[in-house]
Design a protein around this motif. Structure first.
Motif, short mmCIF file in Angstrom:
data_model
loop_
_atom_site.label_atom_id
_atom_site.label_comp_id
_atom_site.label_asym_id
_atom_site.label_seq_id
_atom_site.Cartn_x
_atom_site.Cartn_y
_atom_site.Cartn_z
N TYR A 104 0.94 -1.13 0.00
CA TYR A 104 -0.07 -0.06 -0.05
C TYR A 104 0.98 1.26 -0.03
O TYR A 104 0.48 2.18 -0.53
CB TYR A 104 -0.96 -0.04 1.26
N ASP A 157 0.44 3.08 -3.53
CA ASP A 157 -0.75 3.98 -3.07
C ASP A 157 -2.01 3.21 -3.53
O ASP A 157 -2.84 3.91 -3.96
CB ASP A 157 -0.41 5.26 -3.64
N SER A 158 -2.10 1.91 -3.29
CA SER A 158 -3.16 1.27 -3.41
C SER A 158 -3.28 -0.22 -3.06
O SER A 158 -2.22 -0.73 -2.73
CB SER A 158 -3.32 1.05 -5.29
N SER A 159 -4.47 -0.66 -2.71
CA SER A 159 -4.45 -2.04 -2.58
C SER A 159 -4.57 -2.96 -3.59
O SER A 159 -5.24 -2.62 -4.61
CB SER A 159 -5.99 -2.21 -1.69
N PRO A 178 -9.72 -3.51 -2.11
CA PRO A 178 -9.37 -3.23 -3.31
C PRO A 178 -10.29 -3.17 -4.63
O PRO A 178 -11.28 -3.64 -4.38
CB PRO A 178 -8.49 -4.64 -3.73
N ASP A 179 -10.21 -2.10 -5.60
CA ASP A 179 -10.98 -1.92 -6.70
C ASP A 179 -10.85 -3.31 -7.42
O ASP A 179 -9.82 -3.96 -7.34
CB ASP A 179 -10.45 -0.92 -7.59
N LYS A 230 -6.80 8.96 -13.08
CA LYS A 230 -7.40 8.09 -12.41
C LYS A 230 -8.32 7.19 -13.13
O LYS A 230 -8.37 5.97 -12.84
CB LYS A 230 -8.18 9.01 -11.38
N ASP A 244 -8.14 2.91 -13.63
CA ASP A 244 -9.15 2.17 -13.21
C ASP A 244 -9.44 1.17 -14.21
O ASP A 244 -9.74 -0.17 -13.98
CB ASP A 244 -10.41 3.02 -12.77
N LYS A 299 -4.64 10.24 -4.72
CA LYS A 299 -3.85 8.86 -5.14
C LYS A 299 -2.67 9.28 -5.85
O LYS A 299 -2.92 9.89 -6.94
CB LYS A 299 -4.54 7.95 -5.64
N GLN A 316 0.96 4.28 -8.38
CA GLN A 316 0.06 3.37 -9.10
C GLN A 316 0.51 2.92 -10.28
O GLN A 316 0.32 1.69 -10.52
CB GLN A 316 -1.23 3.90 -9.22
#
Lengths: 96, 105, 123
Positions: free
Chosen positions: B50, B54-56, B101-102, C24, C28, C64, C69
Protein backbone atom coordinates in the motif's frame (compact mmCIF):
# COMPACT_ATOMS: atom_id res chain seq x y z
CA UNK A 1 -7.09 3.27 -40.71
CA UNK A 2 -8.20 5.26 -37.70
CA UNK A 3 -11.23 7.48 -37.14
CA UNK A 4 -10.15 10.58 -35.24
CA UNK A 5 -12.73 12.71 -33.50
CA UNK A 6 -11.26 16.11 -32.73
CA UNK A 7 -13.08 18.08 -30.06
CA UNK A 8 -10.55 20.74 -29.05
CA UNK A 9 -9.70 24.24 -30.23
CA UNK A 10 -6.80 24.65 -32.66
CA UNK A 11 -4.34 26.03 -30.11
CA UNK A 12 -4.78 23.08 -27.74
CA UNK A 13 -2.33 20.23 -27.19
CA UNK A 14 -5.05 17.77 -28.24
CA UNK A 15 -5.31 19.49 -31.63
CA UNK A 16 -1.56 19.34 -32.19
CA UNK A 17 -1.30 15.74 -31.04
CA UNK A 18 -4.12 14.73 -33.35
CA UNK A 19 -2.49 16.29 -36.38
CA UNK A 20 0.80 14.61 -35.57
CA UNK A 21 -0.85 11.18 -35.68
CA UNK A 22 -3.62 11.48 -38.33
CA UNK A 23 -2.61 10.64 -41.87
CA UNK A 24 -3.79 9.48 -45.27
CA UNK A 25 -6.51 6.77 -45.18
CA UNK A 26 -7.67 8.05 -41.78
CA UNK A 27 -10.86 10.05 -41.25
CA UNK A 28 -10.94 13.13 -39.03
CA UNK A 29 -14.19 14.55 -37.70
CA UNK A 30 -14.25 18.05 -36.25
CA UNK A 31 -16.76 18.46 -33.44
CA UNK A 32 -17.31 20.81 -30.52
CA UNK A 33 -14.47 23.33 -30.33
CA UNK A 34 -12.71 21.37 -33.05
CA UNK A 35 -14.92 22.97 -35.69
CA UNK A 36 -12.93 26.22 -35.46
CA UNK A 37 -10.24 24.50 -37.50
CA UNK A 38 -12.70 24.49 -40.40
CA UNK A 39 -12.51 28.26 -40.89
CA UNK A 40 -11.42 28.66 -44.48
CA UNK A 41 -7.93 30.00 -45.14
CA UNK A 42 -7.04 30.10 -41.45
CA UNK A 43 -3.77 28.61 -40.24
CA UNK A 44 -5.46 25.66 -38.51
CA UNK A 45 -7.28 24.73 -41.71
CA UNK A 46 -3.99 24.55 -43.61
CA UNK A 47 -2.60 22.31 -40.88
CA UNK A 48 -5.64 20.04 -41.21
CA UNK A 49 -5.20 19.76 -44.96
CA UNK A 50 -1.56 18.82 -44.66
CA UNK A 51 -2.21 15.82 -42.39
CA UNK A 52 -3.79 13.96 -45.31
CA UNK A 53 -6.81 12.51 -43.51
CA UNK A 54 -10.28 12.76 -45.01
CA UNK A 55 -11.94 15.69 -43.27
CA UNK A 56 -15.44 15.99 -41.85
CA UNK A 57 -17.22 18.30 -39.46
CA UNK A 58 -20.42 17.97 -37.50
CA UNK A 59 -22.81 20.41 -39.13
CA UNK A 60 -24.76 21.15 -35.95
CA UNK A 61 -21.59 22.10 -34.07
CA UNK A 62 -20.34 24.23 -36.98
CA UNK A 63 -23.64 26.12 -37.02
CA UNK A 64 -23.45 26.73 -33.29
CA UNK A 65 -19.96 28.17 -33.75
CA UNK A 66 -21.05 30.35 -36.67
CA UNK A 67 -18.77 28.67 -39.20
CA UNK A 68 -20.66 29.66 -42.33
CA UNK A 69 -17.86 29.23 -44.86
CA UNK A 70 -15.84 26.12 -44.06
CA UNK A 71 -12.86 25.07 -46.11
CA UNK A 72 -13.74 23.35 -49.37
CA UNK A 73 -12.15 20.03 -48.41
CA UNK A 74 -14.39 19.52 -45.41
CA UNK A 75 -17.54 17.44 -45.68
CA UNK A 76 -20.35 18.48 -43.35
CA UNK A 77 -22.04 15.50 -41.73
CA UNK A 78 -24.86 14.80 -39.29
CA UNK A 79 -25.07 12.31 -36.42
CA UNK A 80 -26.21 9.45 -38.68
CA UNK A 81 -23.17 9.99 -40.88
CA UNK A 82 -20.93 9.93 -37.82
CA UNK A 83 -22.43 6.63 -36.72
CA UNK A 84 -21.80 5.28 -40.23
CA UNK A 85 -18.16 6.34 -39.95
CA UNK A 86 -17.76 4.57 -36.63
CA UNK A 87 -19.02 1.40 -38.31
CA UNK A 88 -16.55 1.82 -41.13
CA UNK A 89 -13.52 2.34 -38.86
CA UNK A 90 -12.83 -0.31 -36.22
CA UNK A 91 -10.37 1.92 -34.38
CA UNK A 92 -11.30 5.33 -33.06
CA UNK A 93 -9.29 7.87 -31.17
CA UNK A 94 -11.00 10.74 -29.39
CA UNK A 95 -8.95 13.91 -29.08
CA UNK A 96 -10.31 16.32 -26.50
CA UNK B 1 -12.13 -2.89 20.79
CA UNK B 2 -12.82 -0.27 18.17
CA UNK B 3 -16.52 0.59 18.02
CA UNK B 4 -18.38 -0.37 14.84
CA UNK B 5 -18.66 3.29 13.85
CA UNK B 6 -14.98 3.09 12.85
CA UNK B 7 -15.80 0.57 10.13
CA UNK B 8 -17.75 0.92 6.90
CA UNK B 9 -20.68 -1.33 6.04
CA UNK B 10 -18.30 -3.92 4.53
CA UNK B 11 -16.18 -3.98 7.69
CA UNK B 12 -13.26 -1.96 6.30
CA UNK B 13 -11.62 0.66 8.51
CA UNK B 14 -12.84 4.14 7.64
CA UNK B 15 -9.66 5.79 8.86
CA UNK B 16 -6.44 3.97 8.01
CA UNK B 17 -4.61 5.52 10.95
CA UNK B 18 -6.92 3.68 13.37
CA UNK B 19 -5.09 0.45 12.53
CA UNK B 20 -2.81 -1.36 14.96
CA UNK B 21 -2.16 -5.07 15.60
CA UNK B 22 -4.98 -5.27 18.15
CA UNK B 23 -7.41 -3.85 15.61
CA UNK B 24 -6.13 -6.43 13.10
CA UNK B 25 -6.94 -9.20 15.62
CA UNK B 26 -10.40 -7.72 16.06
CA UNK B 27 -11.10 -7.59 12.31
CA UNK B 28 -9.67 -11.08 11.79
CA UNK B 29 -11.85 -12.47 14.54
CA UNK B 30 -14.91 -11.01 12.84
CA UNK B 31 -13.79 -12.88 9.71
CA UNK B 32 -13.34 -16.09 11.69
CA UNK B 33 -9.55 -16.02 11.35
CA UNK B 34 -7.04 -16.52 14.16
CA UNK B 35 -3.90 -14.65 13.20
CA UNK B 36 -0.71 -16.72 13.12
CA UNK B 37 2.81 -15.62 12.05
CA UNK B 38 2.00 -16.76 8.49
CA UNK B 39 -0.92 -14.30 8.43
CA UNK B 40 1.19 -11.47 9.83
CA UNK B 41 3.78 -12.02 7.11
CA UNK B 42 1.11 -11.35 4.45
CA UNK B 43 -0.44 -8.46 6.39
CA UNK B 44 2.93 -6.71 6.61
CA UNK B 45 3.48 -7.29 2.92
CA UNK B 46 0.05 -5.83 2.14
CA UNK B 47 0.86 -2.72 4.15
CA UNK B 48 4.21 -2.39 2.38
CA UNK B 49 2.40 -2.75 -0.96
CA UNK B 50 0.00 0.00 0.00
CA UNK B 51 2.83 2.41 0.80
CA UNK B 52 4.79 1.48 -2.31
CA UNK B 53 1.92 1.65 -4.83
CA UNK B 54 -0.64 3.89 -3.08
CA UNK B 55 -3.32 1.28 -3.70
CA UNK B 56 -4.65 -2.02 -2.40
CA UNK B 57 -3.70 -4.95 -4.62
CA UNK B 58 -6.22 -7.03 -6.52
CA UNK B 59 -5.63 -10.78 -6.29
CA UNK B 60 -3.45 -10.95 -9.37
CA UNK B 61 -1.01 -8.33 -8.09
CA UNK B 62 -1.00 -9.75 -4.57
CA UNK B 63 -0.02 -13.22 -5.80
CA UNK B 64 2.82 -11.81 -7.87
CA UNK B 65 4.00 -9.49 -5.09
CA UNK B 66 4.09 -12.41 -2.63
CA UNK B 67 6.06 -14.48 -5.14
CA UNK B 68 8.57 -11.67 -5.58
CA UNK B 69 9.03 -10.99 -1.88
CA UNK B 70 8.35 -14.30 -0.12
CA UNK B 71 9.31 -16.79 -2.80
CA UNK B 72 7.34 -18.94 -5.25
CA UNK B 73 5.82 -21.25 -2.59
CA UNK B 74 3.94 -18.37 -0.99
CA UNK B 75 3.20 -16.58 -4.27
CA UNK B 76 0.31 -18.88 -5.00
CA UNK B 77 -3.45 -18.36 -4.86
CA UNK B 78 -3.90 -21.61 -2.99
CA UNK B 79 -1.51 -20.56 -0.23
CA UNK B 80 -3.21 -17.19 0.19
CA UNK B 81 -6.64 -18.85 0.11
CA UNK B 82 -5.56 -21.11 2.97
CA UNK B 83 -4.78 -18.05 5.10
CA UNK B 84 -7.62 -15.78 4.05
CA UNK B 85 -10.36 -18.06 2.70
CA UNK B 86 -12.75 -16.78 0.08
CA UNK B 87 -11.13 -13.66 -1.24
CA UNK B 88 -7.54 -13.23 0.02
CA UNK B 89 -6.92 -9.79 -1.45
CA UNK B 90 -10.17 -8.39 -0.06
CA UNK B 91 -10.01 -10.02 3.35
CA UNK B 92 -6.26 -9.51 3.68
CA UNK B 93 -6.66 -5.81 2.98
CA UNK B 94 -9.52 -5.60 5.43
CA UNK B 95 -7.46 -7.16 8.24
CA UNK B 96 -4.42 -5.07 7.27
CA UNK B 97 -6.51 -1.93 7.70
CA UNK B 98 -6.33 -0.96 4.02
CA UNK B 99 -9.11 0.18 1.68
CA UNK B 100 -11.06 -2.43 -0.23
CA UNK B 101 -9.22 -3.23 -3.47
CA UNK B 102 -10.89 -1.96 -6.63
CA UNK B 103 -11.73 -4.67 -9.13
CA UNK B 104 -11.56 -7.55 -6.72
CA UNK B 105 -13.34 -10.51 -8.19
CA UNK C 1 -10.10 -18.52 -24.19
CA UNK C 2 -6.77 -18.58 -25.99
CA UNK C 3 -4.53 -15.57 -26.35
CA UNK C 4 -5.34 -15.42 -30.04
CA UNK C 5 -9.04 -15.00 -29.40
CA UNK C 6 -8.50 -12.06 -27.12
CA UNK C 7 -8.95 -8.56 -28.40
CA UNK C 8 -5.94 -6.38 -27.92
CA UNK C 9 -6.66 -3.00 -26.39
CA UNK C 10 -4.50 0.10 -26.41
CA UNK C 11 -5.15 2.74 -23.77
CA UNK C 12 -3.95 6.13 -25.01
CA UNK C 13 -3.16 8.49 -22.14
CA UNK C 14 -2.85 12.15 -23.09
CA UNK C 15 -3.49 14.24 -20.00
CA UNK C 16 -1.47 15.32 -16.98
CA UNK C 17 -1.90 13.27 -13.80
CA UNK C 18 -3.62 15.72 -11.45
CA UNK C 19 -5.25 18.38 -13.66
CA UNK C 20 -8.36 16.25 -14.09
CA UNK C 21 -9.68 12.87 -13.03
CA UNK C 22 -8.76 11.35 -16.40
CA UNK C 23 -5.53 9.76 -15.17
CA UNK C 24 -7.35 8.07 -12.32
CA UNK C 25 -10.07 6.93 -14.73
CA UNK C 26 -7.55 5.42 -17.13
CA UNK C 27 -5.86 3.53 -14.29
CA UNK C 28 -9.23 2.19 -13.16
CA UNK C 29 -9.91 0.87 -16.66
CA UNK C 30 -6.43 -0.60 -17.04
CA UNK C 31 -6.48 -2.39 -13.69
CA UNK C 32 -10.03 -3.64 -14.18
CA UNK C 33 -9.10 -5.01 -17.61
CA UNK C 34 -6.01 -6.63 -16.10
CA UNK C 35 -8.08 -8.24 -13.36
CA UNK C 36 -10.08 -9.89 -16.14
CA UNK C 37 -6.84 -10.91 -17.86
CA UNK C 38 -7.42 -8.81 -20.92
CA UNK C 39 -4.60 -8.10 -23.33
CA UNK C 40 -3.84 -4.47 -22.70
CA UNK C 41 -1.11 -1.96 -23.52
CA UNK C 42 -0.59 1.71 -22.65
CA UNK C 43 0.63 4.61 -24.73
CA UNK C 44 1.60 7.87 -23.02
CA UNK C 45 1.18 10.53 -25.66
CA UNK C 46 1.66 14.31 -25.58
CA UNK C 47 0.92 15.72 -22.12
CA UNK C 48 0.27 12.16 -20.94
CA UNK C 49 4.04 11.77 -20.51
CA UNK C 50 3.72 14.07 -17.47
CA UNK C 51 2.34 11.06 -15.59
CA UNK C 52 5.80 9.50 -15.90
CA UNK C 53 7.63 12.20 -13.95
CA UNK C 54 9.42 10.49 -11.06
CA UNK C 55 8.84 11.30 -7.39
CA UNK C 56 5.33 12.74 -7.59
CA UNK C 57 3.99 13.80 -4.18
CA UNK C 58 0.23 13.98 -4.49
CA UNK C 59 -0.59 13.58 -0.81
CA UNK C 60 -0.69 17.38 -0.33
CA UNK C 61 -3.66 17.37 -2.70
CA UNK C 62 -5.31 14.46 -0.92
CA UNK C 63 -5.15 12.54 -4.20
CA UNK C 64 -3.84 9.10 -5.02
CA UNK C 65 -0.29 9.08 -6.36
CA UNK C 66 -0.55 8.29 -10.07
CA UNK C 67 3.17 7.62 -10.41
CA UNK C 68 3.20 5.07 -7.61
CA UNK C 69 0.07 3.40 -8.96
CA UNK C 70 1.67 3.14 -12.41
CA UNK C 71 4.59 1.39 -10.75
CA UNK C 72 2.26 -1.51 -9.90
CA UNK C 73 1.45 -2.27 -13.57
CA UNK C 74 4.07 -5.05 -13.88
CA UNK C 75 2.38 -6.83 -10.96
CA UNK C 76 -0.73 -6.97 -13.12
CA UNK C 77 1.38 -8.38 -15.97
CA UNK C 78 1.06 -5.19 -17.96
CA UNK C 79 4.45 -4.89 -19.58
CA UNK C 80 3.64 -3.09 -22.82
CA UNK C 81 3.98 0.56 -21.94
CA UNK C 82 4.87 2.90 -24.77
CA UNK C 83 5.87 6.52 -24.56
CA UNK C 84 5.90 9.35 -27.09
CA UNK C 85 9.64 10.01 -27.14
CA UNK C 86 9.26 13.48 -28.60
CA UNK C 87 6.91 14.63 -25.83
CA UNK C 88 9.14 13.12 -23.11
CA UNK C 89 12.09 14.98 -24.58
CA UNK C 90 10.09 18.20 -24.83
CA UNK C 91 9.42 18.05 -21.08
CA UNK C 92 12.93 16.78 -20.31
CA UNK C 93 11.59 13.71 -18.52
CA UNK C 94 14.21 11.17 -17.53
CA UNK C 95 12.50 7.92 -18.50
CA UNK C 96 15.27 5.84 -16.93
CA UNK C 97 13.87 6.73 -13.50
CA UNK C 98 10.18 6.96 -14.38
CA UNK C 99 7.73 4.96 -12.21
CA UNK C 100 7.29 2.23 -14.81
CA UNK C 101 9.55 0.85 -17.53
CA UNK C 102 8.59 2.16 -20.95
CA UNK C 103 9.44 1.66 -24.59
CA UNK C 104 10.07 4.92 -26.41
CA UNK C 105 8.54 5.31 -29.84
CA UNK C 106 8.87 8.10 -32.36
CA UNK C 107 5.96 10.20 -33.60
CA UNK C 108 6.13 8.41 -36.94
CA UNK C 109 5.71 5.00 -35.27
CA UNK C 110 2.67 5.92 -33.19
CA UNK C 111 0.11 5.53 -35.98
CA UNK C 112 1.45 2.07 -36.83
CA UNK C 113 1.31 1.07 -33.16
CA UNK C 114 -2.32 2.17 -32.88
CA UNK C 115 -3.35 0.10 -35.89
CA UNK C 116 -1.88 -3.03 -34.30
CA UNK C 117 -4.65 -3.06 -31.68
CA UNK C 118 -8.29 -4.07 -32.02
CA UNK C 119 -9.55 -1.22 -29.87
CA UNK C 120 -8.28 2.15 -28.75
CA UNK C 121 -9.44 3.84 -25.57
CA UNK C 122 -8.48 7.48 -25.14
CA UNK C 123 -8.02 9.32 -21.82
Amino acid sequence: MILHTLNAAPSSPAFNDCLKIARTHDALVLMGDGVYAAIDSAEAYSALLSCGAKLYMLLTDAKVAGISAPGANITAIDMDDLVALTEEFPRQQAWY
Amino acid sequence: MLPTSHFDTDGFLRNLSDWNPQVAEQIAMAEGIKLEPSHWEILELLRTYYVEFDSSPAMRALVKYCALNLGPDKGKSIYLLSLFPGSPAKIGCKVAGLPKPDNCL
Amino acid sequence: MTTRDKKRMLVVIRHSPYGSSLAKASLDVVLAAAAFEQNIALLFLGDGVLQLIPRQESSALGKKNIGRQLASLPLYDIDSVYVDAEAAARYNIDLTISPVDTQSISTGEIHQLMTEFDHILGF
